[in-house]
Design a protein around this motif. Structure first.
Motif, PDB file in Angstrom:
ATOM      1  N   LEU A  45      35.714  -8.668 209.987  1.00 29.81           N
ATOM      2  CA  LEU A  45      35.305  -9.136 211.307  1.00 29.81           C
ATOM      3  C   LEU A  45      34.299  -8.175 211.939  1.00 29.81           C
ATOM      4  N   ALA A  46      34.529  -6.881 211.770  1.00 26.15           N
ATOM      5  CA  ALA A  46      33.611  -5.878 212.323  1.00 26.15           C
ATOM      6  C   ALA A  46      32.229  -5.996 211.688  1.00 26.15           C
ATOM      7  N   THR A  47      32.203  -6.240 210.384  1.00 22.44           N
ATOM      8  CA  THR A  47      30.925  -6.429 209.689  1.00 22.44           C
ATOM      9  C   THR A  47      30.202  -7.655 210.227  1.00 22.44           C
ATOM     10  N   PHE A  48      30.955  -8.722 210.460  1.00 21.73           N
ATOM     11  CA  PHE A  48      30.379  -9.961 210.985  1.00 21.73           C
ATOM     12  C   PHE A  48      29.790  -9.736 212.379  1.00 21.73           C
ATOM     13  N   VAL A  49      30.537  -9.055 213.242  1.00 23.85           N
ATOM     14  CA  VAL A  49      30.070  -8.789 214.606  1.00 23.85           C
ATOM     15  C   VAL A  49      28.784  -7.962 214.579  1.00 23.85           C
ATOM     16  N   ASN A  50      28.727  -7.009 213.668  1.00 22.03           N
ATOM     17  CA  ASN A  50      27.529  -6.183 213.525  1.00 22.03           C
ATOM     18  C   ASN A  50      26.339  -7.028 213.053  1.00 22.03           C
ATOM     19  N   GLN A  51      26.590  -7.947 212.132  1.00 22.12           N
ATOM     20  CA  GLN A  51      25.519  -8.775 211.574  1.00 22.12           C
ATOM     21  C   GLN A  51      24.901  -9.712 212.603  1.00 22.12           C
ATOM     22  N   ILE A  52      25.713 -10.204 213.544  1.00 22.97           N
ATOM     23  CA  ILE A  52      25.155 -11.113 214.551  1.00 22.97           C
ATOM     24  C   ILE A  52      24.576 -10.356 215.742  1.00 22.97           C
ATOM     25  N   ILE A  87      30.391 -12.213 225.393  1.00 19.27           N
ATOM     26  CA  ILE A  87      31.727 -12.790 225.222  1.00 19.27           C
ATOM     27  C   ILE A  87      31.625 -14.222 224.704  1.00 19.27           C
ATOM     28  N   TYR A  88      30.721 -14.988 225.292  1.00 19.97           N
ATOM     29  CA  TYR A  88      30.545 -16.386 224.873  1.00 19.97           C
ATOM     30  C   TYR A  88      30.001 -16.460 223.448  1.00 19.97           C
ATOM     31  N   LEU A  89      29.047 -15.580 223.130  1.00 12.34           N
ATOM     32  CA  LEU A  89      28.468 -15.582 221.782  1.00 12.34           C
ATOM     33  C   LEU A  89      29.525 -15.236 220.741  1.00 12.34           C
ATOM     34  N   TYR A  90      30.342 -14.228 221.026  1.00  9.86           N
ATOM     35  CA  TYR A  90      31.398 -13.843 220.087  1.00  9.86           C
ATOM     36  C   TYR A  90      32.338 -15.019 219.823  1.00  9.86           C
ATOM     37  N   THR A  91      32.807 -15.635 220.902  1.00  9.18           N
ATOM     38  CA  THR A  91      33.746 -16.750 220.766  1.00  9.18           C
ATOM     39  C   THR A  91      33.133 -17.889 219.968  1.00  9.18           C
ATOM     40  N   THR A  92      31.892 -18.225 220.284  1.00 12.07           N
ATOM     41  CA  THR A  92      31.217 -19.335 219.615  1.00 12.07           C
ATOM     42  C   THR A  92      31.003 -19.055 218.134  1.00 12.07           C
ATOM     43  N   LYS A  93      30.499 -17.867 217.819  1.00 11.81           N
ATOM     44  CA  LYS A  93      30.167 -17.543 216.432  1.00 11.81           C
ATOM     45  C   LYS A  93      31.415 -17.400 215.563  1.00 11.81           C
ATOM     46  N   VAL A  94      32.483 -16.843 216.134  1.00  7.06           N
ATOM     47  CA  VAL A  94      33.717 -16.715 215.355  1.00  7.06           C
ATOM     48  C   VAL A  94      34.261 -18.092 215.004  1.00  7.06           C
ATOM     49  N   ASP A 102      30.819   0.347 213.942  1.00  6.01           N
ATOM     50  CA  ASP A 102      31.613   1.519 214.310  1.00  6.01           C
ATOM     51  C   ASP A 102      32.262   1.342 215.680  1.00  6.01           C
ATOM     52  N   LYS A 103      31.493   0.856 216.656  1.00  3.96           N
ATOM     53  CA  LYS A 103      32.042   0.658 217.998  1.00  3.96           C
ATOM     54  C   LYS A 103      33.150  -0.392 217.989  1.00  3.96           C
ATOM     55  N   PHE A 104      32.936  -1.443 217.216  1.00 12.29           N
ATOM     56  CA  PHE A 104      33.940  -2.498 217.148  1.00 12.29           C
ATOM     57  C   PHE A 104      35.229  -1.972 216.525  1.00 12.29           C
ATOM     58  N   MET A 105      35.109  -1.185 215.470  1.00 10.74           N
ATOM     59  CA  MET A 105      36.286  -0.639 214.802  1.00 10.74           C
ATOM     60  C   MET A 105      37.054   0.303 215.728  1.00 10.74           C
ATOM     61  N   VAL A 106      36.331   1.117 216.485  1.00 11.67           N
ATOM     62  CA  VAL A 106      36.988   2.018 217.442  1.00 11.67           C
ATOM     63  C   VAL A 106      37.760   1.205 218.476  1.00 11.67           C
ATOM     64  N   GLY A 107      37.139   0.124 218.953  1.00 12.32           N
ATOM     65  CA  GLY A 107      37.802  -0.726 219.932  1.00 12.32           C
ATOM     66  C   GLY A 107      39.051  -1.383 219.376  1.00 12.32           C
ATOM     67  N   GLN A 131      42.078  -9.686 219.913  1.00 11.73           N
ATOM     68  CA  GLN A 131      41.760  -8.343 220.371  1.00 11.73           C
ATOM     69  C   GLN A 131      40.264  -8.092 220.247  1.00 11.73           C
ATOM     70  N   GLY A 132      39.633  -8.745 219.271  1.00 13.87           N
ATOM     71  CA  GLY A 132      38.194  -8.595 219.117  1.00 13.87           C
ATOM     72  C   GLY A 132      37.437  -9.035 220.353  1.00 13.87           C
ATOM     73  N   LEU A 133      37.924 -10.087 221.016  1.00 15.31           N
ATOM     74  CA  LEU A 133      37.272 -10.555 222.236  1.00 15.31           C
ATOM     75  C   LEU A 133      37.368  -9.508 223.336  1.00 15.31           C
ATOM     76  N   HIS A 134      38.525  -8.866 223.438  1.00 19.05           N
ATOM     77  CA  HIS A 134      38.681  -7.802 224.430  1.00 19.05           C
ATOM     78  C   HIS A 134      37.801  -6.595 224.074  1.00 19.05           C
ATOM     79  N   VAL A 135      37.640  -6.343 222.784  1.00 20.65           N
ATOM     80  CA  VAL A 135      36.752  -5.251 222.366  1.00 20.65           C
ATOM     81  C   VAL A 135      35.324  -5.539 222.826  1.00 20.65           C
ATOM     82  N   ILE A 136      34.851  -6.749 222.559  1.00 15.18           N
ATOM     83  CA  ILE A 136      33.500  -7.132 222.968  1.00 15.18           C
ATOM     84  C   ILE A 136      33.348  -7.003 224.479  1.00 15.18           C
ATOM     85  N   ALA A 137      34.352  -7.459 225.219  1.00 15.48           N
ATOM     86  CA  ALA A 137      34.291  -7.391 226.678  1.00 15.48           C
ATOM     87  C   ALA A 137      34.196  -5.949 227.164  1.00 15.48           C
ATOM     88  N   ASN A 138      34.971  -5.066 226.552  1.00 15.41           N
ATOM     89  CA  ASN A 138      34.970  -3.668 226.979  1.00 15.41           C
ATOM     90  C   ASN A 138      33.687  -2.948 226.572  1.00 15.41           C
TER      91      ASN A 138
END
Length: 212
Positions: A96-103, A65-72, A109-114, A49-56
């Motif tokens: 996971l939200a903290t990690f996405v924010n760090q990279i 999208i590619y960066l998220y997939t690669t880094k995870v 906040d946006k990731f958590m809402v998604g 679902q995190g990938l769909h969040v990033i996409a949206n």
């Protein structure tokens, strides 16, 4: 010759009805839709679902999208079973939200809402059902031109080239070019080895063909 790669998410939710996606599922990360070789990669990047969040959140930005997939995947041990067995689901999502924010992809906040979005949750469920309809039973699974292959994470670049180059070489000898267009029509070379005859009023569009 052309190559297209599509990333598709696979997760483990189940419900009764299999809906039709509002658009072709997955995210194309390179090449035109009519490429001679199309690779579908069914992945499970921890929280799909995190990938769909990033996409949206990024308006389907393919770099994000590619960066998220690669880094995870590079840091997936952070969320292995042993690493998260004493954590609650909200704690794992927060991690996971903290990690996405760090990279630097999107804010926490946006990731958590998604992640709490019912619409994005539905998108994720549809992706899983789509994967099942294609015969995918585990990840990662790779399809080349719609056919499930034996490709796996251990495949090297040479392994991939041995398969893809053979297909591309076959297409080099196959031309779909028209020989001569009828009077009043114009030739449209819209892709390598592909052409059509455009009627009066039609335009030749690259990678598409004749369109009004």
């Amino acid at each position: 010759m052309q190559l297209t790669i599509i990333l598709i998410v696979l997760i483990g939710f189940v419900s009764t009805q299999v809906p039709i996606p509002s658009r072709p599922d997955g995210y194309g990360v390179g090449g035109p839709a009519d490429a001679h070789v199309v690779i579908d990669m069914f992945l499970d990047p921890l929280s799909s679902q995190g990938l769909h969040v990033i996409a949206n959140v990024t308006n389907r930005n393919l770099d994000a999208i590619y960066l998220y997939t690669t880094k995870v995947f590079e840091n997936q041990t952070t969320w292995y079973n042993d690493a998260t067995k004493s954590m609650t689901i909200p704690q794992v999502i927060d991690s996971l939200a903290t990690f996405v924010n760090q990279i630097g992809l999107v804010s926490k906040d946006k990731f958590m809402v998604g992640m709490m979005s019912d619409d994005i949750n539905d998108e994720t469920r549809i992706s899983w059902k789509y994967a099942c309809s294609r015969g995918v039973v585990g990840t990662p699974t790779f399809l080349i031109n719609g056919v499930i292959t034996s490709a796996g994470p251990s495949w090297s670049l040479s392994d991939w080239k041995s398969v893809i180059d053979t297909i591309l070489a076959t297409n080099e000898n196959t031309s779909s070019n028209v020989k001569d267009c009828p009077t009043g029509q114009s030739e449209c070379n819209y892709a390598p080895h592909k052409s059509q005859c455009c009627l009066a009023g039609e335009r030749c569009i690259a990678n598409v063909g004749c369109r009004c």
